[in-house]
Design an enzyme around this catalytic site. Structure first.
Site, PDB file in Angstrom:
ATOM      1  N   LYS A   1      49.912  41.684  35.001  1.00 22.37           N
ATOM      2  CA  LYS A   1      49.224  41.053  36.272  1.00 22.37           C
ATOM      3  C   LYS A   1      47.571  41.619  36.351  1.00 22.37           C
ATOM      4  O   LYS A   1      47.116  42.370  37.077  1.00 22.37           O
ATOM      5  CB  LYS A   1      49.933  41.301  37.601  1.00 22.37           C
ATOM      6  CG  LYS A   1      49.108  40.283  38.485  1.00 22.37           C
ATOM      7  CD  LYS A   1      49.786  40.670  40.152  1.00 22.37           C
ATOM      8  CE  LYS A   1      49.581  39.580  40.922  1.00 22.37           C
ATOM      9  NZ  LYS A   1      49.696  38.371  40.838  1.00 22.37           N
TER      10      LYS A   1
ATOM     11  N   TYR B   1      45.964  43.682  39.508  1.00 25.77           N
ATOM     12  CA  TYR B   1      45.807  43.566  40.950  1.00 25.77           C
ATOM     13  C   TYR B   1      47.297  43.307  41.216  1.00 25.77           C
ATOM     14  O   TYR B   1      48.239  42.990  40.746  1.00 25.77           O
ATOM     15  CB  TYR B   1      44.893  42.635  41.185  1.00 25.77           C
ATOM     16  CG  TYR B   1      45.430  41.009  40.700  1.00 25.77           C
ATOM     17  CD1 TYR B   1      45.801  40.457  41.968  1.00 25.77           C
ATOM     18  CD2 TYR B   1      45.480  40.588  39.798  1.00 25.77           C
ATOM     19  CE1 TYR B   1      46.219  39.053  41.516  1.00 25.77           C
ATOM     20  CE2 TYR B   1      45.664  39.231  39.197  1.00 25.77           C
ATOM     21  CZ  TYR B   1      46.331  38.581  40.311  1.00 25.77           C
ATOM     22  OH  TYR B   1      46.566  37.142  40.211  1.00 25.77           O
TER      23      TYR B   1
ATOM     24  N   GLU C   1      54.816  28.635  33.532  1.00 23.01           N
ATOM     25  CA  GLU C   1      54.942  28.898  34.949  1.00 23.01           C
ATOM     26  C   GLU C   1      53.743  27.923  35.564  1.00 23.01           C
ATOM     27  O   GLU C   1      53.297  27.154  34.801  1.00 23.01           O
ATOM     28  CB  GLU C   1      54.484  30.477  35.274  1.00 23.01           C
ATOM     29  CG  GLU C   1      53.407  31.061  34.582  1.00 23.01           C
ATOM     30  CD  GLU C   1      53.337  32.453  34.739  1.00 23.01           C
ATOM     31  OE1 GLU C   1      53.997  32.953  35.323  1.00 23.01           O
ATOM     32  OE2 GLU C   1      52.775  33.068  33.937  1.00 23.01           O
TER      33      GLU C   1
ATOM     34  N   ARG D   1      28.261  49.899  28.879  1.00 27.18           N
ATOM     35  CA  ARG D   1      29.045  48.928  28.387  1.00 27.18           C
ATOM     36  C   ARG D   1      29.549  49.513  27.024  1.00 27.18           C
ATOM     37  O   ARG D   1      28.740  49.888  26.094  1.00 27.18           O
ATOM     38  CB  ARG D   1      28.489  47.696  28.271  1.00 27.18           C
ATOM     39  CG  ARG D   1      29.474  46.398  27.805  1.00 27.18           C
ATOM     40  CD  ARG D   1      28.505  45.294  27.734  1.00 27.18           C
ATOM     41  NE  ARG D   1      29.576  44.149  27.093  1.00 27.18           N
ATOM     42  CZ  ARG D   1      29.750  43.555  26.111  1.00 27.18           C
ATOM     43  NH1 ARG D   1      29.174  44.468  25.018  1.00 27.18           N
ATOM     44  NH2 ARG D   1      30.552  42.505  25.873  1.00 27.18           N
TER      45      ARG D   1
ATOM     46  N   LEU E   1      54.746  35.829  34.371  1.00 29.94           N
ATOM     47  CA  LEU E   1      54.713  37.058  35.364  1.00 29.94           C
ATOM     48  C   LEU E   1      55.874  37.286  35.817  1.00 29.94           C
ATOM     49  O   LEU E   1      56.692  36.254  36.378  1.00 29.94           O
ATOM     50  CB  LEU E   1      53.376  36.764  36.438  1.00 29.94           C
ATOM     51  CG  LEU E   1      53.363  37.665  37.230  1.00 29.94           C
ATOM     52  CD1 LEU E   1      52.574  38.888  36.904  1.00 29.94           C
ATOM     53  CD2 LEU E   1      52.615  37.433  38.478  1.00 29.94           C
TER      54      LEU E   1
ATOM     55  N   ARG F   1      55.415  47.002  40.511  1.00 38.01           N
ATOM     56  CA  ARG F   1      55.022  46.160  39.458  1.00 38.01           C
ATOM     57  C   ARG F   1      53.574  46.570  39.123  1.00 38.01           C
ATOM     58  O   ARG F   1      53.085  46.647  37.909  1.00 38.01           O
ATOM     59  CB  ARG F   1      54.826  44.722  39.864  1.00 38.01           C
ATOM     60  CG  ARG F   1      54.444  43.809  38.643  1.00 38.01           C
ATOM     61  CD  ARG F   1      54.640  42.198  39.150  1.00 38.01           C
ATOM     62  NE  ARG F   1      53.666  41.865  40.123  1.00 38.01           N
ATOM     63  CZ  ARG F   1      53.714  40.605  40.889  1.00 38.01           C
ATOM     64  NH1 ARG F   1      54.404  39.753  40.322  1.00 38.01           N
ATOM     65  NH2 ARG F   1      52.868  40.651  41.862  1.00 38.01           N
TER      66      ARG F   1
END
Length: 288
Positions: A152, A33, A184, A101, A208, A52
């Site tokens: 991310k 995302y 972070e 699945r 990140l 990114r």
């Protein structure tokens, strides 16, 4: 009033938006995302977020959605349709749904990615409210996330748990710690300031690669501020002159307390304030 959202090529009222229960973002957190800030109806750092996103997809061997080349137009249309002056655009790409699945990736020639976008209105985003005026308090928490934090992904359970740990401790956020050093924050990059020098962890798979981080450090260097990219300890943070965090949704927030220890006089410091001012001024010049 219902928001208009985007799902796989369609602009829909949010209550009509649907994806399969077999989508891998739901079953496996197999998705990535980006969050892009909107100020004055314009997108900040959009090119950085797009680059990114492409990197995240590549690192996970995930196909680009067919509308990848139209993402700027989609962002702009959602901002317009939802009348966003200050706020955020959330974008998510998953590996899609194979109709059942399975741990094995579906065939990308058969199963196409799921692309979802929506907006969030955030009046007052520029001012930042009490967090900017008074600063935030953080606690240190062990960093037990997976080893590819540079991607991310939508694997956000532990960061959510960290937010709750901070709330329960009467704080606002956390500094994540691994091998004695701060990596972070729960959803942001972390910095300290000592004797005028800005110190933040170097880029690697451990953190990140923040788009706001890159911009803030570039602006800091252009303003002749000294920057050192290295890991620092919680003790260093507690003894720093000031500290701050950066992210797309906070820009620059000052940190005034670490594990109960006040930094300086316990109020937001001048370096964080100046960096927030510079970031907003310069980013608005290139907003699209």
């Amino acid at each position: 009033m219902s928001r208009t959202v985007y799902v796989n090529g369609e602009y829909l009222p949010e209550e009509d938006a649907k994806i399969s229960i077999f989508d891998r973002s739901f079953l496996m957190a197999d998705g990535v995302y980006e969050v892009t800030s909107v100020l004055g109806g314009k997108l900040l750092d959009f090119d950085g977020h797009l680059a990114r996103l492409e990197r995240s997809l590549t690192e996970l061997d995930m196909e680009k959605p067919e509308a990848f080349g139209d993402l700027l137009e989609i962002h702009r249309k959602l901002v317009e349709l939802n009348e966003i002056d200050e706020g955020l655009v959330y974008l998510q790409v998953s590996r899609g749904s194979a109709g059942d699945r399975d741990f094995v990736f579906p065939d990308p020639e058969v199963v196409k990615p799921t692309l979802v976008l929506f907006t969030q209105s955030k009046p007052g985003l520029t001012q930042g409210g009490a967090a900017v005026q008074n600063g935030i308090k953080v606690i240190s928490v062990e960093d037990i996330r997976w080893g590819r934090r540079d991607i991310k992904t939508t694997q956000l359970l532990y960061p959510s748990m960290c937010k709750m740990m901070a709330k329960q401790a009467g704080a606002d956020d956390v500094f994540l710690v691994e091998d004695g050093k701060v990596t972070e924050g729960s959803s942001n990059n972390a910095y300290i300031v000592k004797d005028g020098k800005i110190i933040t962890r170097h880029l690697s798979n451990d953190i990140l690669h923040g788009i706001t981080r890159a911009a803030v450090l570039r602006f800091a260097r252009e303003a002749q501020m000294e920057v050192e990219e290295r890991a620092f300890t919680v003790e260093e943070a507690q003894n720093a002159d000031e500290a701050f965090i950066t992210s797309a949704s906070t820009f620059v927030f000052p940190v005034v307390e670490v594990d109960g220890a006040k930094l300086g006089d316990g109020t937001p410091g001048p370096v964080a304030a100046r960096l927030r001012e510079i970031y907003l001024d310069e980013s608005l010049k290139t907003a699209i």
